[in-house]
Design a protein around this motif. Sequence first.
Motif, PDB file in Angstrom:
ATOM      1  N   HIS A  20       0.840  -1.187   0.000  1.00  0.00           N
ATOM      2  CA  HIS A  20       0.000   0.000   0.000  1.00  0.00           C
ATOM      3  C   HIS A  20       0.885   1.251   0.000  1.00  0.00           C
ATOM      4  N   PHE A  21       0.759   2.041  -1.061  1.00  0.00           N
ATOM      5  CA  PHE A  21       1.522   3.290  -1.148  1.00  0.00           C
ATOM      6  C   PHE A  21       0.725   4.400  -0.491  1.00  0.00           C
ATOM      7  N   SER A  22       1.240   4.954   0.564  1.00  0.00           N
ATOM      8  CA  SER A  22       0.550   6.032   1.254  1.00  0.00           C
ATOM      9  C   SER A  22       1.359   7.304   1.054  1.00  0.00           C
ATOM     10  N   ALA A  23       1.432   7.715  -0.227  1.00  0.00           N
ATOM     11  CA  ALA A  23       2.333   8.811  -0.596  1.00  0.00           C
ATOM     12  C   ALA A  23       2.014  10.085   0.165  1.00  0.00           C
ATOM     13  N   GLY A  24       0.727  10.278   0.526  1.00  0.00           N
ATOM     14  CA  GLY A  24       0.318  11.504   1.216  1.00  0.00           C
ATOM     15  C   GLY A  24       1.064  11.706   2.518  1.00  0.00           C
ATOM     16  N   ASP A  25       1.341  10.630   3.235  1.00  0.00           N
ATOM     17  CA  ASP A  25       2.087  10.814   4.491  1.00  0.00           C
ATOM     18  C   ASP A  25       3.507  10.244   4.402  1.00  0.00           C
ATOM     19  N   GLY A  26       3.945   9.993   3.181  1.00  0.00           N
ATOM     20  CA  GLY A  26       5.350   9.596   2.996  1.00  0.00           C
ATOM     21  C   GLY A  26       5.661   8.200   3.478  1.00  0.00           C
ATOM     22  N   ARG A  27       4.695   7.265   3.329  1.00  0.00           N
ATOM     23  CA  ARG A  27       4.987   5.913   3.791  1.00  0.00           C
ATOM     24  C   ARG A  27       4.527   4.864   2.780  1.00  0.00           C
ATOM     25  N   ILE A  28       5.200   3.702   2.784  1.00  0.00           N
ATOM     26  CA  ILE A  28       4.794   2.545   1.997  1.00  0.00           C
ATOM     27  C   ILE A  28       4.589   1.407   2.987  1.00  0.00           C
ATOM     28  N   LEU A  30       3.720  -2.789   3.755  1.00  0.00           N
ATOM     29  CA  LEU A  30       3.517  -4.173   3.370  1.00  0.00           C
ATOM     30  C   LEU A  30       2.785  -4.782   4.566  1.00  0.00           C
ATOM     31  N   ALA A  31       1.472  -4.966   4.421  1.00  0.00           N
ATOM     32  CA  ALA A  31       0.644  -5.304   5.575  1.00  0.00           C
ATOM     33  C   ALA A  31       1.014  -4.331   6.695  1.00  0.00           C
ATOM     34  N   GLY A  32       1.421  -4.802   7.833  1.00  0.00           N
ATOM     35  CA  GLY A  32       1.707  -3.892   8.945  1.00  0.00           C
ATOM     36  C   GLY A  32       3.131  -3.365   8.969  1.00  0.00           C
ATOM     37  N   HIS A  33       3.949  -3.722   7.950  1.00  0.00           N
ATOM     38  CA  HIS A  33       5.354  -3.320   8.004  1.00  0.00           C
ATOM     39  C   HIS A  33       5.648  -2.160   7.068  1.00  0.00           C
ATOM     40  N   ARG A  34       6.344  -1.163   7.592  1.00  0.00           N
ATOM     41  CA  ARG A  34       6.702  -0.035   6.749  1.00  0.00           C
ATOM     42  C   ARG A  34       7.886  -0.425   5.863  1.00  0.00           C
ATOM     43  N   MET A  35       7.777  -0.109   4.569  1.00  0.00           N
ATOM     44  CA  MET A  35       8.818  -0.442   3.601  1.00  0.00           C
ATOM     45  C   MET A  35       9.397   0.850   3.030  1.00  0.00           C
ATOM     46  N   VAL A  36      10.508   0.725   2.283  1.00  0.00           N
ATOM     47  CA  VAL A  36      11.112   1.877   1.610  1.00  0.00           C
ATOM     48  C   VAL A  36      11.436   1.467   0.188  1.00  0.00           C
ATOM     49  N   LEU A  37      11.112   2.308  -0.754  1.00  0.00           N
ATOM     50  CA  LEU A  37      11.479   2.043  -2.144  1.00  0.00           C
ATOM     51  C   LEU A  37      12.781   2.806  -2.425  1.00  0.00           C
ATOM     52  N   LEU A  38      13.831   2.045  -2.687  1.00  0.00           N
ATOM     53  CA  LEU A  38      15.159   2.653  -2.844  1.00  0.00           C
ATOM     54  C   LEU A  38      15.623   2.525  -4.274  1.00  0.00           C
TER      55      LEU A  38
END
Length: 558
Positions: A20-28, A30-38
């Motif tokens: 889930h891309f939550s671009a509005g608050d700067g987060r991605i 994966l279920a409950g885990h925050r990921m980073v696209l590098l």
Amino acid sequence: MSSETQLPMPSDADLRRLVHFSAGDGRIWLAGHRMVLLHLGGLANLRKELIQTIGIEQTRRVLKRAGYESGVRDATLARQVRPNASPFEQFSVGPQLHMLEGAVQVTPEVCEFDLEAGAHHGIFRWDHSWEVESHLRDFGPQSEPVCWMLIGYASGFTTGFFGKKFLYRELECAGCGHEHCRIEGRALEDWPDGEQLMEDYQADSLLVRMEDLQADLESLRVSLSPSDDLGELIGRSKAFEKAIALLRKAAATQVTVLLTGETGVGKERFARTLHAMSPRAGKPFVAVNCAALPHELIESELFGAEKGAYTGAGAARPGRFERADGGTLFLDELGELPPAAQAKLLRVLQTGEVERLGGTQTRKVDVRVVAATNVDLEAAVEAGRFRRDLMYRLNVYPIKIPALRERVEDIEPLANHMLRHFMALHNKRVAGITDRALAAMRSYAWPGNVRELENLIERGLIITSPGQMVDVEDLFAVVPAGPGVMVDASGELKPSNVGDIESLYEELQRRGLSLDALEDGLIQQAVERAGGNLSAAARALGLTRPQLSYRLQRIRER
Ligand SMILES: [Zn+2]
């Protein structure tokens, strides 16, 4: 083990829905885990710089552990996402998420489970590993596998999935010129070298290593560049400060110095420090132990010999006086010097000239003599073993080096300094010295002085397990004082109630001594042995200083 070879893996549509891309608050998410696209380029650069900074070995460990942490997190999703699926389908969450995360393409070859026994054996093929790609670009082909973060992920996921230790390793790696990477996983105990493989996952290995290096560096700094001109001399007690003050005054002059004190107090260290503080510091410091040289050689050693001066003198050689020209000559255990050498030494001190054995020519030497003795020279003169005129010549500027028991407050800094020194020397780290051990050291009489302390600290370091603290039992092989004394639980030396009491009682009876006479005798003996230092005598008897003074007063009034 049930072999499930119903490869390929199920659809990953359920997993894709977890992203889930939550671009509005700067987060991605994966279920409950925050990921980073590098950017791979950025990550590859980080990997490259890690290798260049901390080395390939440490980078491998760091990345394996980073991958492991990701794998463990993804494992929490496996059963949650596919609750009713077969074990293989549940397990496939790992490889499939790994692909979805852009790490590598995974193709199962063997995947066996025995869920009840917690057994698993897997072989997977990997293609397009991001680590192979970046490693080849930056460093070219390798002889060892390079998919460190990836293999860490596989190990972490499998361990998290089964709730027990599993390790994956690369059988082949495209970073080593193979067509694909191929990995195999087994339970820790099923790998013959499992413990060794586990080492990479010990989370603190790098930190411990860095701490070790830090400690080594500290010891090096301590031994290479002393914080002040005292170098190895450490202390803050009055007795020590007094000796140092005398040493400083002598350093600026040419005066002949006589160092006195018990054996092991560190006379050579004081002599070296005197030399280092003096204007002669850039010139030689030559040490001679008069007790260690055979009598027949001592004169040629000190004053040199011409060719053929004595049997065995094949070539002319300069003596220690000549070699110390411009500098300092340290004559240790001077009281042991034989009479003939005493006469020659006196002449050199008077004239500033040496004459080699078998020679006629005299040579001017500019040498400051520092002599040391642990025998009473006055007594040696009285006994006819030492020349009175030489004693006067040497005794111009005596400095008494205090015994260790007269500088109790220096024991802790000395012990800590020595411990750091020996930790570097033996490449071993301990956590320090217990308060109990320090208390025992402060009450001990130290007949062997600083040298004995040094020996005990080295022994203590060797006996103590790495990371532990040096304790009383590690320092003192036997009860650290004469008979009838023991170390109690608090580390204090206390008279023992057991042991030799019987034989002591019999001895008293045999000698017809009263208890008062015994006490008086013991107190006088302690004061004598402590050189009149009442605090030291009180410690030796397990008394406070006021208690000792009171008893001394009573003895005098008797
Ligand atoms: Zn690989």
